[in-house]
Design an enzyme around this catalytic site. Structure first.
Site, mmCIF file in Angstrom:
data_model
loop_
_atom_site.group_PDB
_atom_site.id
_atom_site.type_symbol
_atom_site.label_atom_id
_atom_site.label_comp_id
_atom_site.label_asym_id
_atom_site.label_seq_id
_atom_site.Cartn_x
_atom_site.Cartn_y
_atom_site.Cartn_z
ATOM 1 N N GLY A 32 -36.451 10.061 0.590
ATOM 2 C CA GLY A 32 -35.898 10.798 1.486
ATOM 3 C C GLY A 32 -35.376 12.137 0.828
ATOM 4 N N ASN A 33 -35.420 13.245 1.628
ATOM 5 C CA ASN A 33 -34.728 14.593 1.400
ATOM 6 C C ASN A 33 -34.028 15.271 2.246
ATOM 7 O OD1 ASN A 33 -37.540 15.545 2.113
ATOM 8 N ND2 ASN A 33 -38.038 14.309 0.587
ATOM 9 N N GLY A 50 -36.804 12.914 -6.885
ATOM 10 C CA GLY A 50 -36.826 11.821 -7.750
ATOM 11 C C GLY A 50 -35.497 11.569 -8.489
ATOM 12 N N GLU A 80 -41.103 17.189 -1.299
ATOM 13 C CA GLU A 80 -41.466 17.658 0.111
ATOM 14 C C GLU A 80 -40.894 18.882 0.553
ATOM 15 O OE1 GLU A 80 -43.420 15.590 1.559
ATOM 16 O OE2 GLU A 80 -42.951 13.256 1.441
ATOM 17 N N HIS A 101 -36.239 7.459 5.123
ATOM 18 C CA HIS A 101 -37.012 6.360 5.132
ATOM 19 C C HIS A 101 -36.405 5.174 5.786
ATOM 20 C CE1 HIS A 101 -39.346 7.719 1.568
ATOM 21 N NE2 HIS A 101 -39.549 8.584 2.313
ATOM 22 N N HIS A 163 -44.509 5.922 6.813
ATOM 23 C CA HIS A 163 -43.565 6.640 6.026
ATOM 24 C C HIS A 163 -42.326 6.765 6.297
ATOM 25 C CE1 HIS A 163 -43.361 10.793 3.656
ATOM 26 N NE2 HIS A 163 -42.238 10.106 3.320
HETATM 27 ZN ZN LIG Z 1 -40.591 10.158 2.236
#
Ligand SMILES: [Zn+2]
Length: 217
Positions: A32-33, A50, A80, A101, A163
């Site tokens: 996630g971001n 990451g 992303e 997610h 996703h």
């Molecule tokens: Zn993702």
């Protein structure tokens, strides 16, 4: 104090909460971001790629422009980040993006199921539908384009097929609230689907009422 300290702190606080509450898949994971648009500028503060969130500091949050050129931060921005930029370029009403997610929205993502209007609060905050965005591999230009294609519905939440979820807001507080509300609505919709019973959706007058409210706010 740096120029973008507040935005970096906002991204960090939200990312840590999402991580601690399972919205990124695992506490030590990085699924996630999150980003915040710097006010009136083609710049965003965004989580790095990451890295676990549990021990992240505000200085680890990246600041990049809309060409993804780094302006601040020692790490590589989220893979992303181009998706976040695509959203900011196409939706001037959006100033924060929370990509997760999260579990129940991800169940709907694997059965490629959009969420119809089920509750007043959902329709008021998200718009009349939570549409599913067609699958493309994480971080790809195809995924950016698939997301952009759906943004014209002016809704604030989307399911990303196979996703996760995408939650938008006029500020980080609203994007965060929408993320939590999407998980609640997804959980209820999933449970309703497995009963096999007919699912009642909101009447058109209610959808129109909230659409008009959203347009005038
Ligand atoms: Zn993702």
């Amino acid at each position: 104090m740096g120029e973008w300290d507040q935005e970096k702190k906002d991204v960090l606080v939200c990312a840590k909460w999402m991580s601690e509450h399972g919205y990124f898949g695992g506490y030590r994971g990085s699924g996630g971001n999150i980003s915040v648009r710097i006010k009136n500028q083609p710049i965003l503060a965004v989580t790095p790629s990451g890295r676990s969130y549990w021990n992240m500091t505000a200085d680890d949050i990246c600041v990049v422009n809309f060409d993804l050129k780094p302006l601040e931060g020692q790490f590589v921005p989220s893979k992303e980040a181009a998706m976040h930029v695509g959203i900011y370029k196409n939706r001037t009403d959006v100033n924060a993006v929370v990509h997760t997610h999260q579990t129940y929205a991800s169940i709907l993502a694997v059965i490629d199921e959009s969420i119809p209007p089920l509750f007043d609060e959902e329709t008021k905050e998200f718009g009349p539908v939570v549409e599913s965005v067609a699958y493309a591999i994480s971080g790809s230009e195809d995924l950016v384009q698939n997301v952009i294609k759906k943004l014209g519905n002016n809704c604030h939440c989307y399911i990303l097929q196979n996703h996760g979820a995408l939650n938008l807001g006029r500020d980080i507080d609203h994007a965060w609230k929408n993320t939590e509300l999407l998980e609640k609505v997804s959980k209820i919709y999933y449970a309703a689907l497995i009963t096999g019973r007919e699912i009642a959706t909101l009447p058109q007058e209610t959808i129109d009422y909230f659409n008009n409210m959203r347009k005038s706010s």
